[in-house]
Design an enzyme around this catalytic site. Sequence first.
Site, mmCIF file in Angstrom:
data_model
loop_
_atom_site.group_PDB
_atom_site.id
_atom_site.type_symbol
_atom_site.label_atom_id
_atom_site.label_comp_id
_atom_site.label_asym_id
_atom_site.label_seq_id
_atom_site.Cartn_x
_atom_site.Cartn_y
_atom_site.Cartn_z
ATOM 1 N N GLU A 7 28.516 -39.698 8.494
ATOM 2 C CA GLU A 7 27.637 -39.534 9.396
ATOM 3 C C GLU A 7 28.309 -39.415 10.808
ATOM 4 O O GLU A 7 27.776 -38.844 11.792
ATOM 5 C CB GLU A 7 26.528 -40.573 9.332
ATOM 6 N N LYS A 8 29.265 -40.222 10.995
ATOM 7 C CA LYS A 8 30.030 -40.480 12.175
ATOM 8 C C LYS A 8 31.353 -40.974 11.927
ATOM 9 O O LYS A 8 31.724 -41.107 10.766
ATOM 10 C CB LYS A 8 29.376 -41.491 13.011
ATOM 11 N N ASP A 101 24.559 -42.493 6.355
ATOM 12 C CA ASP A 101 23.529 -43.669 6.373
ATOM 13 C C ASP A 101 22.743 -43.474 5.088
ATOM 14 O O ASP A 101 21.925 -42.363 5.015
ATOM 15 C CB ASP A 101 22.876 -43.890 7.396
ATOM 16 N N ASP A 103 19.583 -43.479 4.240
ATOM 17 C CA ASP A 103 18.169 -43.709 4.595
ATOM 18 C C ASP A 103 17.678 -42.068 4.684
ATOM 19 O O ASP A 103 18.457 -41.138 4.511
ATOM 20 C CB ASP A 103 18.014 -44.271 5.807
ATOM 21 N N TYR A 319 23.351 -53.077 6.182
ATOM 22 C CA TYR A 319 22.590 -51.923 6.739
ATOM 23 C C TYR A 319 21.238 -52.445 7.670
ATOM 24 O O TYR A 319 20.325 -53.297 7.063
ATOM 25 C CB TYR A 319 22.103 -50.929 5.811
ATOM 26 N N ARG A 321 18.758 -51.038 9.280
ATOM 27 C CA ARG A 321 17.508 -50.163 9.381
ATOM 28 C C ARG A 321 16.592 -50.202 8.235
ATOM 29 O O ARG A 321 16.175 -49.367 7.412
ATOM 30 C CB ARG A 321 17.373 -48.612 9.733
#
Length: 659
Positions: A7-8, A101, A103, A319, A321
């Site tokens: 993701e990053k 991530d 999700d 994690y 979230r």
Amino acid sequence: MQLYLCEKPSQGRDVAKGLGATEKGEGCLKGHGVVVTWAFGHLLEQAPPEAYDPAYKRWALETLPIIPGEWKSEVKKETKKQFTVIRKLLSQASEVVVATDADREGESIAREILEQCGYRGSVKRLWLSALDDESVRKALGNLLPGEQTYPLYLSAMCRSRADWLVGMNLTRAYTVLAREQGYDGVLSVGRVQTPTLRLVVDRDRDIERFVPKPFWEVLGQFSASTGSFAAKWKPADEKLLDEEGRCINQQAAQAVAVKVAGGTGSITQLETRRKKEAPPLAFDLSTLQQEASRRWGYGAQDVLNAAQALYEKHKATSYPRTDCGYLPESQLSEAKQVVAAVMQSDSTLQPLQGHLDMSRKSRVWNDAKITAHHGIIPTLQPCKIDSMSEMERNLYDAIRRRYLAQFLPDHEYDHTTVTVNVGNEQFGTTGRKIVVPGWKALVASGNDQDKKDEQTLPPLTLGESCHVVGVEVQNKQTAAPKSFTEGTLIAAMTNASRFVTDLQLKQLLREHEGIGTEATRAGVIETLLKRGYLERKKRAIVSTATARTLIDALPPMITDVGTTALWEQSLGDVQSGKLSLDTFMNRQEAAIRKLVQLAGNATMRLPVQPSKTCPECGSNMRKRNSERGAFWGCIRYPDCKGIINVGGKSRARSKRAAS
């Protein structure tokens, strides 16, 4: 070549380390047979309306609703270089591992890139719950089949398209209506932000409309053989009480005070029960945000950012979230390693080591309660607390204490209920005596604030005589509801069923999502603040005049928390495979058509900036800008092309004037 898509960049480096991919490439890291690359969040965005038809560039009611036949995405200008890197790598890949991530949004970030590039090869999923070295290695050894998490992408796609339909159509509709009155601005409407705003508007109006009502309490001070205690009068006549059981008859309260003053009563009821409180669950994101707001006044978005830093930067916690406070039973075997890492990270906790019972299995360990992610807990490796900011340290401390509390005894106390009869008038009180401090010696409970007035009673005996050594009539007033804070607003968004009156819908909402998700609620509040719909007043969050006018103009279908929560439930049904993407979108499109139709009949009374009267048709004008500078333009443009220069001279509208 196996390509890992993260993701990053920071996440990419963590995964690359676990794979031994150390060779630097353009926008990637390379290893033996593997390449790790990364996005910068979403590289793509939904195409604007004018990408479907140039006519949509002008905002007008007659062009609504805008419903794309075939949805388009565009690469963001600032991420085109990295997108090109990923596209080239995809053309060489034999297999892609989605490593974003774990999700819905993370799945979307990767899958939309694969879709845009036309990738049709093998896909697997790296499901990371923490980014410390050992957690990454474990996850790399247990890749999931890509089809297992693909429904997350479908759900994210539905969410994105539904948000686009609501935002593009209703924002345009109500902004156009406002501009017809000379309002110079954009009225943003959103699927989640608007019902959230409605919660605040309704609360503020409840506070403003609130009329305090007086009530009276009779407080007696009693002396027994072993000590003294206080007790309140309990009126037997319901005619003296309001719906909350408070005495609303001052004369009756004063008469009782006179009647019992200096008298002697007896204890007619005395009951003591031993009660236990289990340690609280691990934090999910919402409860962490609520706790941080209550204890330190932190904003919801700030808490999310700090929790994300604890996960990504410091590798200190799992994690963040997550909507779940439970932990998998399999992780109980790792508890000693987690506790050891916590102790090594902070030597001040070492004295606690001898009090922890590592064989203890609290209610937090429950496989049946696990959702996509487990609760937020410390990782398996020590972290550097000194490198954390004050907010990060506070959050980390709260997270680790909840975890350690699972291995401490239950909090135990004796709860005593007492009734004293004085001249046939009943006085009652309760008291608590801590027997085993247990986990509360380590973690303070938010509920303790509500129990601060509960007294410690002296030893009492049933039938014992008690003398009234003092009596007081206390004049009190009912209190208005409290303004929302960011923490209590997050709680309201999470527990949307509290604001629904329909019993069937209320029950349904208890079983499913509230407004928004763990990952988006803080952002929704921040958006409302930035757009001037909400304001901060110390810790309180209040609505503005523009927000109230907008809520009044919008139909209940878009402002009601129940409707939005049901939409969120439908997204969950897409994710679980119970509902298809096409069925969801058909329902959304039908709803948008109805909402646009309602907008055409809406009335608004917005605060407007000073306006002028059109010299051509007499309508209102609003201030606009063009390449030649600012001017006043008729709100009926293009039907009327009346114009007044800012200096006051009227002129014909040029073709280059901006709308």
